[in-house]
Design a protein around this motif. Structure first.
Motif, PDB file in Angstrom:
ATOM      1  N   TYR A  47      22.591  -9.491   5.755  1.00 35.55           N
ATOM      2  CA  TYR A  47      21.184  -9.826   5.545  1.00 35.55           C
ATOM      3  C   TYR A  47      20.806  -9.768   4.062  1.00 35.55           C
ATOM      4  O   TYR A  47      20.150 -10.676   3.534  1.00 35.55           O
ATOM      5  N   LEU A  48      21.216  -8.707   3.370  1.00 34.44           N
ATOM      6  CA  LEU A  48      20.876  -8.569   1.953  1.00 34.44           C
ATOM      7  C   LEU A  48      21.553  -9.655   1.118  1.00 34.44           C
ATOM      8  O   LEU A  48      20.968 -10.160   0.146  1.00 34.44           O
ATOM      9  N   ASN A  49      22.764 -10.036   1.482  1.00 35.82           N
ATOM     10  CA  ASN A  49      23.425 -11.136   0.790  1.00 35.82           C
ATOM     11  C   ASN A  49      22.701 -12.456   1.043  1.00 35.82           C
ATOM     12  O   ASN A  49      22.550 -13.275   0.124  1.00 35.82           O
ATOM     13  N   ALA A  50      22.259 -12.659   2.274  1.00 36.99           N
ATOM     14  CA  ALA A  50      21.509 -13.875   2.593  1.00 36.99           C
ATOM     15  C   ALA A  50      20.187 -13.917   1.821  1.00 36.99           C
ATOM     16  O   ALA A  50      19.768 -14.978   1.340  1.00 36.99           O
ATOM     17  N   TYR A  51      19.563 -12.773   1.688  1.00 38.39           N
ATOM     18  CA  TYR A  51      18.310 -12.677   0.918  1.00 38.39           C
ATOM     19  C   TYR A  51      18.557 -13.018  -0.549  1.00 38.39           C
ATOM     20  O   TYR A  51      17.802 -13.789  -1.166  1.00 38.39           O
ATOM     21  N   ALA A  52      19.626 -12.451  -1.115  1.00 37.85           N
ATOM     22  CA  ALA A  52      19.950 -12.717  -2.517  1.00 37.85           C
ATOM     23  C   ALA A  52      20.250 -14.189  -2.747  1.00 37.85           C
ATOM     24  O   ALA A  52      19.904 -14.759  -3.792  1.00 37.85           O
ATOM     25  N   THR A  53      20.888 -14.821  -1.780  1.00 33.56           N
ATOM     26  CA  THR A  53      21.203 -16.246  -1.908  1.00 33.56           C
ATOM     27  C   THR A  53      19.964 -17.115  -1.754  1.00 33.56           C
ATOM     28  O   THR A  53      19.718 -18.026  -2.553  1.00 33.56           O
ATOM     29  N   LYS A  54      19.169 -16.824  -0.741  1.00 31.53           N
ATOM     30  CA  LYS A  54      17.982 -17.640  -0.461  1.00 31.53           C
ATOM     31  C   LYS A  54      17.017 -17.661  -1.649  1.00 31.53           C
ATOM     32  O   LYS A  54      16.450 -18.697  -1.992  1.00 31.53           O
TER      33      LYS A  54
END
Length: 574
Positions: free
Chosen positions: A85-92
């Protein structure tokens, strides 16, 4: 702008600052190998789950939907899902490309241009690092309070001849789940519960040692409590129920009645007795001589974020009753080859020792010169009497007489490690204004540094967004602090001293430790920003429905719409 750490607070700070300042040049440093802070891939030990159920551990502007992350409503969130989730947030939100991993900040100094010089070690190979210096005009330190482990020192460690590791290194030693026949787990906090459960669930005999010279086992609660089976995470953020906890930054008429009068304190004491009695009954502490050893030593009223949630697939108490986990409330006096010697003469065979010995509650970097720690409001040792703290104590105990009757702490207590002894010598805790910035008049004029995440709450994601927005406004010079410098220092001292009295069995003597006080703190931050404090649609909902990330979904947008940056000035000298 330079930020340290890619954990929950670091990512929120980077995203918020970029959203408001899209052309800003931001660098996010992290000594880890992957994004996530405490949820970095290399720190995800087997069986790690969030205390939170789905819906409460997420950023308000990025819901953790079931379709994308595979967690069903009513379930605890696995550690690997939070990492994803945190990686997806950083990417988005376009943060990932601004991150420099394996870049650890060791030293921070002021430069001559009202900025900061950082000494950074970047991993260059398996055993070498490149040392470089970075210059930053503004700095957010978001390393949190679980970065530097408190290491254990036990007599005979060199003779033990088997792995001895901190819970932080559990993942690196996960092979012990298959190879070990018996392990010793040392500690009474959540990571000790996690390790004990995971080893027992894998068929390994667990000898769980909780020091008789320590703080005892934490309070562990089911996800739903009270006779009404209320969701604990929502109960803590239900405005009506927050009134039953004294809070120095929420001095309403109702709270003054409840905590300042004899009749009010009767209702407060009754509320906490019901809550504690329910926890004791639900966990069955008194139903078995072994589970009774896990009963906390202090009343639930006094505990802070030492509170934990029972997020295991099966009952850890049943494991204790069946003997899969043996609980020993003893001290370890020495180690010998693959044996642990206890203070009662008992000798435990062991193939490994897992030390859940906690963390150093302060930033993991060194500020130079060392006098900066005091000026910045960071923990330090002082040989000067703090008259302001004494005055704050009088104020606090005058407002909240219940806090005068402090719990009797363990008279046998002694620090376990040299690190712990050094921590115990620190007599000045965090003294940060709003728990985020230095109260020093010079730094208030410079507004070039802030601290995110130097706080314990049960709603880290929402707190991260709150602090990130406040810090962005502060560092941009758009947040008006209209108190005089001496009032700013008084407030920082008053709030930190309150934590000492409110949560003496938690972390309150050193850091902000908020449980039922979290929602009032959010109110405080929202009011500072000029945003709507009471965010429910009806009075009934405002009083009886718990707050969550969904209630703060538009706060950055609201701030941007409310503030035209070029027309607002900050007055730091009023």
């Amino acid at each position: 702008m330079l930020m340290q750490d890619t954990g929950v607070y670091g990512l929120a700070a980077a995203k918020t600052y970029l959203e408001i300042n899209p052309s800003a040049d931001i660098i996010v440093l992290d000594g880890a190998k992957s994004i996530g802070g405490v949820w970095a891939a290399e720190r995800l030990y087997p069986g790690l789950r969030s205390n939170n159920l789905l819906g409460t551990y997420e950023y308000s502007d990025f819901p953790m939907d079931e379709a994308s992350f595979g967690v069903k409503p009513g379930h605890h969130i696995p550690g690997e899902v939070i990492h994803k989730y945190l990686n997806a947030y950083a990417t988005k939100f376009n943060i990932a490309r601004k991150v420099r991993l394996q870049s650890k900040v060791y030293v921070v100094q002021q430069d001559d241009n009202a900025g900061w010089i950082l000494e950074v070690a970047t991993q260059a190979g398996e055993s070498s690092s490149d040392i470089s210096k970075l210059h930053a005009k503004r700095l957010i330190v978001a390393t949190g309070l679980a970065s530097e482990p408190l290491r254990v020192s036990l007599p005979g460690m060199d003779d033990f001849g088997a792995p001895i590791f901190h819970s932080r290194e559990f993942r690196a030693h996960s092979d012990m789940l298959k190879e070990a026949k018996v392990v010793t787990v040392l500690g009474g906090h959540k990571s000790a519960w996690d390790a004990a459960y995971e080893f027992a669930a894998n068929g390994v005999q667990v000898e769980w040692v909780i020091r008789e010279s320590g703080h005892g086992p934490i309070w562990s609660a089911p996800s739903h409590v009270t006779p009404l089976k209320m969701w604990l995470e929502k109960l803590i953020f239900t405005r009506l129920l927050t009134w039953f906890s004294p809070c120095i930054f929420a001095n309403s008429y109702v709270r003054r009645f409840l905590h300042g009068t004899f009749v009010g304190r009767f209702f407060v004491d009754t509320f906490w007795k019901i809550l504690e009695s329910d926890l004791v009954q639900l966990n069955g502490y008194d139903e078995h001589p072994e589970t009774k050893k896990l009963k906390p030593w202090n009343a639930a009223f006094w505990i802070g974020n030492g509170l934990s949630i029972l997020n295991f697939p099966t009952s850890i108490f049943d494991m204790v009753k069946k003997g899969q986990i043996h609980v020993h409330v003893r001290d370890i006096v020495r180690l010998s080859e693959k044996h642990v010697h206890l203070s009662n003469g008992e000798i435990l065979p062991s193939d490994a020792i897992i030390c859940a010995s906690g963390w150093k509650p302060q930033p993991s970097i060194e500020f130079l010169p060392t006098t900066l720690n005091a000026r910045l409001g960071l923990p330090h040792t002082s040989d000067q009497k703090n008259d302001l703290a004494v005055a704050a104590d009088r104020d606090i105990l005058g407002r909240y007489p219940r806090l005068r009757n402090q719990p009797v702490l363990n008279p046998k207590y002694k620090p376990l490690t040299g690190d712990a002894e050094a921590q115990a010598s620190i007599n000045e805790p965090f003294r940060l204004y709003r728990f985020m910035v230095s109260p020093d008049p010079d730094f208030l004029k410079l507004h070039n540094i802030g601290f995110a995440g130097m706080i314990w709450t049960l709603s880290q994601t929402v707190c991260a967004q709150m602090q990130s927005l406040w810090l962005t406004a502060y560092l941009d010079g758009k947040l008006k602090i209209d108190q005089a410098p001496d009032q700013v220092l008084w407030e920082a001292t008053l709030f930190s001293q309150f934590q000492k009295w409110r949560h003496p069995t938690g972390y309150g003597n050193m850091v902000p430790d908020l449980v039922f006080e979290t929602l009032p703190y959010f109110d405080f931050i929202m009011d500072d920003l000029g945003l709507q404090v009471h965010r429910k649609k009806t009075t009934f909902a405002e009083l009886f429905e718990g707050y969550g990330p969904e209630d703060y979904r538009e706060i950055v947008k609201e701030w941007k719409e409310k503030n035209v940056y070029s027309s607002i000035n900050i007055d730091y000298t009023h």
